[in-house]
Design a protein around this motif. Structure first.
Motif, PDB file in Angstrom:
ATOM      1  N   HIS A 105       1.135  -1.030   0.025  1.00  0.00           N
ATOM      2  CA  HIS A 105       0.242   0.240  -0.268  1.00  0.00           C
ATOM      3  C   HIS A 105       1.357   1.242   0.067  1.00  0.00           C
ATOM      4  O   HIS A 105       0.957   2.277  -0.687  1.00  0.00           O
ATOM      5  CB  HIS A 105      -0.589   0.011   1.170  1.00  0.00           C
ATOM      6  CG  HIS A 105      -2.006  -1.130   1.551  1.00  0.00           C
ATOM      7  ND1 HIS A 105      -2.851  -1.122   0.408  1.00  0.00           N
ATOM      8  CD2 HIS A 105      -1.975  -2.205   2.077  1.00  0.00           C
ATOM      9  CE1 HIS A 105      -3.836  -2.244   0.469  1.00  0.00           C
ATOM     10  NE2 HIS A 105      -3.059  -3.223   1.663  1.00  0.00           N
ATOM     11  N   ASN A 108       2.122   2.426  -3.426  1.00  0.00           N
ATOM     12  CA  ASN A 108       1.682   2.349  -4.187  1.00  0.00           C
ATOM     13  C   ASN A 108       1.083   4.053  -3.919  1.00  0.00           C
ATOM     14  O   ASN A 108       0.057   4.829  -4.465  1.00  0.00           O
ATOM     15  CB  ASN A 108       0.372   1.860  -4.673  1.00  0.00           C
ATOM     16  CG  ASN A 108       0.914   0.569  -5.911  1.00  0.00           C
ATOM     17  OD1 ASN A 108       1.129   1.196  -6.522  1.00  0.00           O
ATOM     18  ND2 ASN A 108       1.432  -0.515  -4.711  1.00  0.00           N
ATOM     19  N   HIS A 109       2.063   4.889  -2.567  1.00  0.00           N
ATOM     20  CA  HIS A 109       1.415   5.903  -1.970  1.00  0.00           C
ATOM     21  C   HIS A 109       2.906   7.312  -1.930  1.00  0.00           C
ATOM     22  O   HIS A 109       3.137   7.911  -1.128  1.00  0.00           O
ATOM     23  CB  HIS A 109       0.921   6.185  -0.810  1.00  0.00           C
ATOM     24  CG  HIS A 109      -0.411   7.103  -0.543  1.00  0.00           C
ATOM     25  ND1 HIS A 109      -0.680   7.326  -1.364  1.00  0.00           N
ATOM     26  CD2 HIS A 109       0.270   8.201   0.457  1.00  0.00           C
ATOM     27  CE1 HIS A 109      -1.390   9.193  -0.784  1.00  0.00           C
ATOM     28  NE2 HIS A 109      -0.214   8.827  -0.047  1.00  0.00           N
TER      29      HIS A 109
END
Length: 256
Positions: A105, A108-109
Motif C-alpha cells: 500500500h 503505491n502511495h
C-alpha cells in the motif's frame, strides 16, 4: 451454585456509557495531539546524506537512492538481525508481521518501506521465506549505515558505553540481564552481549532533486506506534498484560 463476582468492577450500561463518553473526550484530545506531533515530525529540517552506502538486496547491489525504487520517500525499519544471529529478533519480527501487509500500500502511495539489517543477505532471505514475508529487505553488512544511524554498537563501544542510542549517550553493558532480553537473545541463538549490539529503530528519508536527505528517526518506545499488536492489546480488557516474557516468532507458538 453461587455466582463468582468478576475481578474487575462492573456497572450498568448507563453507568458504563457515562464513563465511556468521558474517555472519548480524552481520546479525541489524544488524537488531536497526535496530529500535531505528526505535523512537527514533518516540519523537521532535512539533513543531507553525503555517504554513498551500498546494500546487498535480492537483485544484487543497491545504493540508498536505489532503495527508493522511483518513489520520493523511503522508510527504513532497522531490524535487529546481526551477522551472528540464526534468526531475526523476535520483537522486530512481531513488528514486521504487522507492517508486512502494508508495504504494498505504501509503495503505491510514493513511499518505499524496507527492512535493513547487518546480517548477510542469504540469512535475511532464508528467514524471510520462513516467516512468509514479502516486504523488501536489504543487508547493510558493514557499510556503516547501522552505526551512522545509531542502531549498532561495536563490542568496544558496548564495553565502554561510548555510543549513542535514542539521542542519548549509551551505557556500559550491565553485568547481568533480565528474563526478557535473555529469552530474546536465546531465540536468535546468540549470547546477550552479541544480541544487544544491534538496536531497533526506524528512519525516514526523502529524495529531492536527486539528493537524499534524512528527515526523521525513532527508537525504543518511539516504535510503540509501529507495533501493531500493541495497538490492539491497548484496547483489550487486560491491556498488554505482560507479567512475563510472552512473544515468539509466529511459527514457534505451537511448539511452546
Amino acid at each position: 451454585m453461587a455466582t463468582i463476582a468478576p475481578a474487575h468492577r462492573t456497572a450498568t450500561r448507563e453507568e458504563w456509557l457515562k464513563e465511556r463518553l468521558e474517555l472519548l473526550t480524552a481520546e479525541k484530545e489524544l488524537t488531536r495531539q497526535s496530529d500535531e506531533v505528526a505535523r512537527r515530525r514533518q516540519a523537521l529540517p532535512w539533513v543531507k546524506v553525503d555517504k554513498d552506502y551500498q546494500f546487498d538486496i535480492d537483485e544484487g547491489s543497491a545504493s540508498l537512492v536505489d532503495l527508493f525504487q522511483g518513489r520520493s520517500q523511503l522508510l527504513v525499519y532497522h531490524f535487529m538481525f546481526g551477522p551472528d544471529y540464526s534468526a531475526g529478533c523476535p520483537s522486530c519480527s512481531a513488528i514486521a508481521d504487522g507492517f508486512n501487509g502494508i508495504a504494498a500500500h505504501l509503495a503505491n502511495h510514493d513511499v518505499m518501506l524496507w527492512a535493513v539489517s547487518r546480517a548477510p543477505i542469504e540469512k535475511l532471505q532464508a528467514f524471510k521465506q520462513r516467516m512468509g514475508w514479502s516486504f523488501p529487505w536489504a543487508s547493510s553488512d558493514d557499510n556503516g549505515f547501522n552505526s551512522d544511524f545509531h542502531v549498532y554498537a561495536t563490542e568496544d563501544q558496548q564495553r565502554t558505553g561510548v555510543y549513542e542510542y535514542n539521542f542519548r549517550p549509551g551505557s556500559p553493558l550491565a553485568p547481568s540481564v533480565g528474563e526478557w532480553p535473555a529469552r530474546s537473545a536465546a531465540q536468535t541463538n546468540t549470547d546477550f552481549p552479541t544480541y544487544v549490539r544491534e538496536k531497533p529503530g526506524m528512519s525516514a528519508f526523502v529524495l529531492d532533486e536527486g539528493v537524499v536527505y534524512h528527515t526523521y528517526s525513532a527508537f525504543a518506545r518511539g516504535l510503540d506506534g509501529l507495533w501493531g499488536a500493541y495497538q490492539w492489546l491497548d484496547r483489550a480488557p487486560k491491556g498488554r498484560n505482560e507479567n512475563s516474557y510472552w512473544w515468539r516468532h509466529h511459527d514457534a507458538y505451537a511448539a511452546a
